[in-house]
Each structure stands twice: as C-alpha cells, then as structure tokens.
Design a protein around this motif. Structure first.
Motif, short mmCIF file in Angstrom:
data_model
loop_
_atom_site.label_atom_id
_atom_site.label_comp_id
_atom_site.label_asym_id
_atom_site.label_seq_id
_atom_site.Cartn_x
_atom_site.Cartn_y
_atom_site.Cartn_z
N ASP A 93 4.55 9.41 10.84
CA ASP A 93 3.54 8.36 10.72
C ASP A 93 2.80 8.12 12.04
N THR A 99 0.82 -1.22 0.00
CA THR A 99 0.00 0.00 0.00
C THR A 99 0.86 1.27 0.00
N GLY A 100 2.11 1.16 0.46
CA GLY A 100 3.00 2.33 0.40
C GLY A 100 3.15 2.81 -1.04
N ALA A 101 3.10 1.85 -2.00
CA ALA A 101 3.24 2.21 -3.41
C ALA A 101 2.08 3.07 -3.89
N ARG A 118 0.47 11.58 13.26
CA ARG A 118 -0.57 12.23 12.46
C ARG A 118 -1.94 11.92 13.05
N ARG A 128 -5.80 9.92 2.18
CA ARG A 128 -6.09 8.59 2.73
C ARG A 128 -7.45 8.09 2.26
N GLY A 154 1.48 -2.05 5.21
CA GLY A 154 1.33 -0.60 5.27
C GLY A 154 1.52 -0.09 6.67
N SER A 156 0.75 11.73 3.03
CA SER A 156 -0.13 10.67 3.54
C SER A 156 -0.83 11.09 4.83
N ARG A 158 10.24 4.56 -6.20
CA ARG A 158 11.19 4.29 -5.12
C ARG A 158 12.27 5.36 -4.95
N SER A 160 5.50 10.48 2.52
CA SER A 160 5.52 10.52 3.98
C SER A 160 4.76 11.74 4.51
O1 C5P Z 1 6.09 1.91 2.93
P1 C5P Z 1 6.55 3.04 2.07
O2 C5P Z 1 7.82 3.68 2.51
O3 C5P Z 1 6.54 2.72 0.61
O4 C5P Z 1 5.40 4.14 2.26
C1 C5P Z 1 5.56 5.47 1.81
C2 C5P Z 1 4.81 6.40 2.77
O5 C5P Z 1 3.42 6.18 2.65
C3 C5P Z 1 5.14 6.16 4.25
O6 C5P Z 1 6.17 7.02 4.70
C4 C5P Z 1 3.83 6.43 4.97
O7 C5P Z 1 3.80 7.76 5.46
C5 C5P Z 1 2.77 6.29 3.91
N1 C5P Z 1 1.90 5.13 4.10
C6 C5P Z 1 0.79 5.29 4.88
N2 C5P Z 1 -0.10 4.27 5.03
C7 C5P Z 1 0.11 3.08 4.45
C8 C5P Z 1 1.29 2.88 3.67
C9 C5P Z 1 2.17 3.93 3.52
O8 C5P Z 1 0.57 6.37 5.43
N3 C5P Z 1 -0.78 2.10 4.60
#
Ligand code: C5P
Length: 218
Positions: A182, A33-35, A185, A107, A127, A101, A89, A98
C-alpha cells in the motif's frame, strides 16, 4: 457537498470499527472503501485471474459494475447486480484486493463512485487514499495507525475468538506485506495527508479514539 470525514491508515488499525462509531455519533453514513476494492477483487477471482496478471485485471475492469447500497443502514456491495457482500471478507479477496488496488485502472474505476457518495451526503469514509486523493477537501482528516505488533495482536485475538486457527507470526508478516504494497505503489500510495491529524491507537481504547476524532469535528 456533504460534511466529509476521511479516515486513512494501514490494515488492521481499527479504521472500520472507529469509523462506524464516529458515523453513528455524527449522523453520517459510513463508507468502507476497502469493500469496493474487495468487490472488484471478487470479480477478478470469479474470472480465474491471477493477482499478478495486470493485463487481465485491466481487461476485466471493463465488464465490472460495482455499486454500493444501504440496506437497513448497512453497506452492501453489488457486483453486476448481485449482492456479494458476504464474499468480501475472505483471505483470498483481501489478497487479491491488496495486489490489484495498485493497478491505476482499478483505482480510476472506483474514484467517481466514492466522490459522488461524499458529494451527496455526510460521510465518514475510510480507506488508504481518502484524505490524499479521493476527498482532498474533506472537513476532517485522520491518519489512524498503530504499531505492527498491536495490529497483529488484535487480528490474532479476533480470529481466535471466532475459532479460526492462526499463527501470530504469519499474521504479522501478512500485515507488513500489505503495508509495504500500500505504501510503495505508484498510484495513490498510503501516506498521511499534510493536513491530516495523526492518531496512534496503540495505547488507546476504542472510546478514546472515537472521542479524539469527534473533538476534531468541533
Ligand atoms: O481495508 P481493506 O483491507 O478492506 O482493503 C482491502 C485492500 O484494498 C487493501 O489492502 C488496500 O490495498 C486496498 N484499498 C486501497 N484504497 C482504499 C481502500 C482499500 O487501495 N481506499
């Protein structure tokens, strides 16, 4: 409803490595889900938006269509019809994701997509808020973490192996800043769900972590 495994945790805890292996063993689809947050971040960056400009971020959400497709079993992210997976990436996209989000509209925009994926098929979804918010009824919930030192060291080794110049103290500071954003928030902060199992991978190997999660599925 598919069989759903939720894996949450801070940046660099090894969620994607572990989630991919668990998905393979269980015959599930892996959803990163980060993607999705990074995909929206690319959209904001393409529009020249500053990460601190919440108004512009909310406005830009309206003309962003983010979708997931699986090509040869590998997750691809499409933004307004274009495959942007190779752009996710970068440090820039990570930083924008970051910060952006934390915006509730960002969201909300991604929530239904995640829930639909989990409803249609068996998934391992990783995630920050999967167990607490996206899939509160997931069959298995894991909170995967490791010390800041361990996570920074792993990231440092990873970058060094790729030949990317980096400074350990900067990596550690970046990880701490991301954790703070994270966890503090207001909307869907990163925290362990009450019914999630805590796995601290600081002193565990990858196969040990995978096995621990597979055991929870039985
Ligand atoms: O996991 P990744 O580093 O790819 O996620 C990128 C950013 O997305 C994280 O720093 C986080 O703030 C946000 N994220 C989030 N909720 C999720 C997945 C990622 O807020 N479920």
């Amino acid at each position: 409803m598919g069989y759903n495994i939720a894996i949450d945790g801070p940046a660099g805890a090894g969620k994607s490595t572990i989630a991919k292996l668990v998905a393979k063993k269980k015959g599930c689809i892996y959803v990163d889900t980060g993607a999705l947050y990074r995909g929206l971040a690319v959209h904001f960056l393409d529009r020249g938006i500053d990460p601190s400009d919440k108004e512009k971020i909310i406005e830009a959400c309206e003309d962003a269509d983010v979708t997931i497709r699986y090509e040869a079993g590998v997750q691809q992210i499409y933004l307004n019809g274009e495959n942007i997976t190779s752009r996710l990436r970068t440090e820039e996209a990570g930083n924008m994701a970051s910060v952006s989000s934390a915006v509730p509209e960002v969201r909300t925009k991604l929530l239904e997509l995640q829930r639909n994926l989990a409803a249609e098929q068996d998934v391992v979804m990783d995630g920050r808020d999967i167990g607490t918010c996206v899939l509160p009824d997931a069959d298995v919930k894991v909170y995967l973490t490791a010390s800041v030192e361990t996570r920074a060291r792993r990231r440092y080794e990873e970058l060094k192996a790729k030949g990317v110049g980096c400074v350990y103290s900067e990596i550690a500071a970046d990880i701490e800043a991301r954790d703070r954003r994270d966890m503090t928030r207001e909307t869907a902060p990163l925290k362990q769900a009450e019914d999630a199992v805590l796995v601290d991978s600081s002193d565990m190997t990858i196969p040990e972590v995978v096995e621990a999660i597979i055991r929870l599925c039985r």
